[in-house]
Structures are given as C-alpha cells and as structure tokens.
Design a protein around this motif. Structure first.
Motif, PDB file in Angstrom:
ATOM      1  N   PRO A 218      41.429  75.818  27.728  1.00 16.07           N
ATOM      2  CA  PRO A 218      41.166  74.561  27.427  1.00 16.07           C
ATOM      3  C   PRO A 218      40.164  73.402  26.800  1.00 16.07           C
ATOM      4  N   ALA A 219      39.612  72.538  26.090  1.00 19.46           N
ATOM      5  CA  ALA A 219      38.898  72.070  25.331  1.00 19.46           C
ATOM      6  C   ALA A 219      37.733  71.900  26.396  1.00 19.46           C
ATOM      7  N   PRO A 220      36.582  72.439  26.061  1.00 18.14           N
ATOM      8  CA  PRO A 220      34.823  72.162  27.471  1.00 18.14           C
ATOM      9  C   PRO A 220      35.082  71.020  28.476  1.00 18.14           C
ATOM     10  N   PHE A 221      35.531  69.779  27.986  1.00 16.85           N
ATOM     11  CA  PHE A 221      35.839  68.415  28.244  1.00 16.85           C
ATOM     12  C   PHE A 221      36.351  67.758  27.733  1.00 16.85           C
ATOM     13  N   VAL A 222      36.617  66.429  27.995  1.00 18.68           N
ATOM     14  CA  VAL A 222      37.276  65.481  27.450  1.00 18.68           C
ATOM     15  C   VAL A 222      36.026  64.363  27.782  1.00 18.68           C
ATOM     16  N   SER A 223      36.828  63.997  26.303  1.00 22.33           N
ATOM     17  CA  SER A 223      35.567  62.303  25.851  1.00 22.33           C
ATOM     18  C   SER A 223      35.946  61.271  27.249  1.00 22.33           C
ATOM     19  N   GLU A 224      34.952  60.168  26.728  1.00 20.63           N
ATOM     20  CA  GLU A 224      35.538  58.776  28.015  1.00 20.63           C
ATOM     21  C   GLU A 224      36.648  58.139  27.614  1.00 20.63           C
TER      22      GLU A 224
END
Length: 292
Positions: A218-224
């Motif tokens: 999965p993508a390392p993080f999710v944006s705001e």
C-alpha cells in the motif's frame, strides 16, 4: 545516462565528450556514445548576430531556432532533423558568454553552458522573418518542453477525480482522443500537452488503486485530501516510447521509484513493469480504497 546537474555550468568539451563528438560550431550536438539524445545550446552573441532569438517562455517551454545561418532553414537538414523527428531526448544548455572580468580570472574567453534540463520537442513550425539581418528568410522554430519531471507539475489531489466508481475505460478513451506529440500534426500547444500528461497521471494512479505497482505494498501514507501517495514513473524514457501513454507509466511508492532510477536492478525493473502494465486487466468500475 544523464550526468549533468541542473543550473551547473560546463565547457563545450564536456558536452562533446558526453556524446563523443568533435563538433566545434553547431548549436545542435550529437554523437554515437548517446544515440538516444541530442544536445542543444541556446543563446549567445553569435546566435543573436545570426538572427537566432531563442530562449525560455513564460509557460516554462523553450523556443529554439534551428540551424542554418543563411537563407531558408531546412527542417530536414541532418542537424535539424534530429529535432524535427521529435524522438530524441533534448539536453538543453543556455550559453553563458564571459565578461571581461571572468575572462581575465579564467585566463581565457571560453563560453560556459548552463544545463537547463532534459526537454523534448513538443512541436515545430516555420516562421518568416520580416525585419533585421534575416528579413525574408524562413526559420524553423522548435518548441521544447521539460520532460524529466513533467508529472511533478501536477498535484496529486488535482489529478484525481474525487468520485467513487469512476470508469477507467472512459478515462482511457479521453486520453486517446487528446492530441499527443507524435501524431502527424505539427503544432501542439503546451496546454494540450499538459492536459494529456495530467490525464495519464490520473489514469496511472487510479489503476494502481493505492497500491505500488512494483512492490505491491500500500502507499506509504494518505494525504490530507484522502489520496494515497504514489509517484508516477516513466517506464521508458521519452526517446524510446514517449511519456504520454498509459502503458508507459507506473504508479510507484517513493522507494520503488528511486530504485527504478538508481538501483542496480533498474533494467530488470523496467522490463518487469513493461510486462506487468501491458497485462493489467482494467475493470470498468473501481472502488477506490482511500478516496472519500
């Protein structure tokens, strides 16, 4: 492949050595060592005297006048044809003439060439000069656009339609209907080019659906904004296939993206991504994991 650094200055000998060329005059430099690219030097006093008024435009593109100091310029002349065919990576340098102080300090009057970046030929056209030394001549103007980080111009949030159940098939059709650089039309605007690049980036990110297309994590993080952070990578450099096709890009996590450029297995990664992306089966409707 590209060892030059943006904004650094180099001698002409450095440019010639890079492609293995002995050209001492031409503003278009090529050689057998790097057949996938061509070096272009823009500006300088000689160019202005010869009627070459080229340079950077407000939209980030670059206008470059072709070769030929007398009479009509021929887009099929060999040096010009390297740009006319729109297939090669363009390493663009601006010419820096030394002033008297610099010449004295250096002990010579050698020009320096500032690396502006990797460009590609977006389009070209013929213009007729109506005044000055070249009045009456037809010159060839090449419109260059930055290509090394074209996708970085678009924010991830701006590229993603915030809508569940979007049809990728519809998006793919829209991309096919949008003009691309290598189609048989001479004039393509910067706006058209950027719009196609934006659509291709959107397509790659939606296709990946929040999962790196290389490591499958999965993508390392999710944006705001609720968007999984992935970077869009060109599987082939533009000289091989062009950057504006869905099958030529992959959405990667930052780590895999760097490895695909600098890792010892980058050739293996390129071939793996080529095969994988070509065999991806796209569903008509996709439930996006993170988009709200």
């Amino acid at each position: 492949m590209f060892d030059f650094q943006i904004s650094h200055e180099y001698l002409r000998e450095d440019l010639l050595e890079f492609v293995d060329s002995k050209q001492q005059q031409s503003g278009i430099i090529w050689g057998p060592k790097e057949p996938g690219c061509v070096i272009v030097t823009s500006g300088g006093r000689h160019g202005k005297k010869a009627g070459y008024h080229d340079g950077k435009n407000e939209d980030g593109s670059w206008s470059y006048i072709g070769q030929g100091s007398k009479g009509h310029q021929d887009p099929e002349r060999f040096s010009n044809s390297l740009l006319t065919n729109q297939q090669k990576s363009v390493l663009l340098f601006s010419t820096k003439e030394p002033n008297s102080k610099e010449a004295k300090e250096r002990g010579n009057h050698k020009k320096r060439y500032k690396f502006e970046g990797i460009y590609e030929v977006l389009s070209w056209e013929k213009i007729k000069v109506t005044e000055g030394k070249r009045s009456g001549d037809q010159l060839v103007v090449y419109h260059l656009i930055p290509s090394n980080n074209i996708f970085n111009d678009f924010e991830v949030e701006a590229a993603i339609p915030i809508k569940n159940g979007l049809s990728l098939a519809d998006l793919e059709k829209k991309i096919k209907d949008t003009p691309r650089k290598n189609e048989p039309r001479i004039k393509l605007t910067v706006q058209e080019y950027k719009e196609r690049s934006r659509l291709v980036k959107t397509y790659a990110l939606l296709r990946a659906n929040g999962v790196c297309e290389l490591c499958e994590n999965p993508a390392p993080f999710v944006s705001e904004a609720g968007i999984p952070f992935l970077e869009v990578h060109h599987i082939f450099r533009l000289a091989d296939d062009g950057p504006d096709a869905p099958e030529n890009v992959a959405a990667l996590c930052p780590n895999c993206h760097r490895e695909s450029h600098f890792g010892k297995n980058k050739v293996v990664i390129k071939n793996f991504l080529k095969t994988k992306i070509q065999n991806v089966k796209i569903e008509e409707q996709i439930e996006f994991r993170y988009i709200k």
